[in-house]
Design an enzyme around this catalytic site. Structure first.
Site, PDB file in Angstrom:
ATOM      1  N   CYS A 278     -35.889 -33.957   4.257  1.00  0.00           N
ATOM      2  CA  CYS A 278     -35.380 -32.818   5.029  1.00  0.00           C
ATOM      3  C   CYS A 278     -34.781 -33.424   6.288  1.00  0.00           C
ATOM      4  CB  CYS A 278     -36.481 -31.825   5.387  1.00  0.00           C
ATOM      5  SG  CYS A 278     -35.862 -30.582   6.558  1.00  0.00           S
TER       6      CYS A 278
ATOM      7  N   CYS B 268     -35.702 -30.983   9.600  1.00  0.00           N
ATOM      8  CA  CYS B 268     -37.071 -30.868  10.136  1.00  0.00           C
ATOM      9  C   CYS B 268     -38.041 -31.467   9.124  1.00  0.00           C
ATOM     10  CB  CYS B 268     -37.387 -29.424  10.488  1.00  0.00           C
ATOM     11  SG  CYS B 268     -36.829 -28.207   9.276  1.00  0.00           S
ATOM     12  N   SER B 269     -38.787 -30.638   8.406  1.00  0.00           N
ATOM     13  CA  SER B 269     -39.751 -31.211   7.464  1.00  0.00           C
ATOM     14  C   SER B 269     -39.966 -30.282   6.276  1.00  0.00           C
ATOM     15  CB  SER B 269     -41.072 -31.487   8.171  1.00  0.00           C
ATOM     16  OG  SER B 269     -41.559 -30.296   8.752  1.00  0.00           O
ATOM     17  N   CYS B 270     -38.898 -29.608   5.812  1.00  0.00           N
ATOM     18  CA  CYS B 270     -39.019 -28.700   4.670  1.00  0.00           C
ATOM     19  C   CYS B 270     -39.516 -29.472   3.450  1.00  0.00           C
ATOM     20  CB  CYS B 270     -37.677 -28.039   4.376  1.00  0.00           C
ATOM     21  SG  CYS B 270     -37.089 -27.051   5.760  1.00  0.00           S
TER      22      CYS B 270
HETATM   23 FE    FE Z   1     -37.032 -28.779   7.284  1.00  0.00          FE
END
Ligand code: FE
Length: 198
Positions: free
Chosen positions: A100, A103-105
């Protein structure tokens, strides 16, 4: 690793938001508790079980690649309230790596909490710029003739990798095959089993 404890100012903001949503009847405490329990329960074991099934059951494999969300439902995993799940099929000439960049999906319903490295700015930037180099540092050496496709997991769509079944696993059952698969194999930073580390 960073603490999972939220910062006090974030907690205060969260309480205000939950208060506003519950006051308007948009959310109930029961909804929240059930969502939280599902998140806490999720782990890479779910994704591993699905890939192991796909390795032994060609019909399920086809369904998994066509519609990851529906395949989850077959495993009793509900994606209600979550983005759909896409499944990326590795082949002898194509390897997938999930990141991602924003962000951190992460497909939490099938993999649980994202590992700390997945959220790091170094991984997010370098996986795109130099995927082959990043993988080599992991001990994952992708042959020169194999293309690497980097796929961005987003708020709208989450991705999981369906790696190739390793040689030397003929006759293995699903449970045994699943032991070859963890979060690293399911986002493509590692290859399962004997193919993998050198
Ligand atoms: Fe994300």
């Amino acid at each position: 690793m960073a603490s999972r404890e939220p910062a006090p100012e974030h907690l205060a903001l969260l309480e205000k938001l939950v208060g506003a949503l519950t006051a308007r009847g948009i959310l109930t405490e029961a909804d929240l508790a059930s969502k939280k329990a599902a998140t806490e329960r999720a782990s890479p074991a779910a994704g591993a079980a699905m890939v192991a099934r796909a390795w032994v059951d060609p019909a399920f494999r086809t369904r998994l690649i066509a519609d990851g969300t529906a395949a989850c439902e077959e495993f009793g995993i509900s994606l209600a309230g979550n983005p759909p799940l896409g499944v990326l099929e590795d082949t002898p000439t194509l390897h997938h790596l999930v990141v991602c960049t924003l962000c951190s999906c992460y497909p939490r319903v099938v993999l649980g909490f994202p590992p700390h490295w997945y959220k790091s700015s170094a991984y997010r930037a370098r996986a795109v710029r130099d995927p082959r180099g990043v993988l080599a540092e992991w001990g994952t050496h992708i042959p020169a003739g194999m293309q690497i496709r980097v796929v961005d997991s987003t708020a709208d769509y989450r991705w999981m990798v369906l790696p190739m079944r390793p040689e030397g696993t003929v006759g293995w059952g699903e449970a045994q095959l699943a032991t070859l698969l963890g979060a690293e194999e399911l986002v493509g930073v590692a290859l399962p089993g004997v193919l993998a580390k050198t």
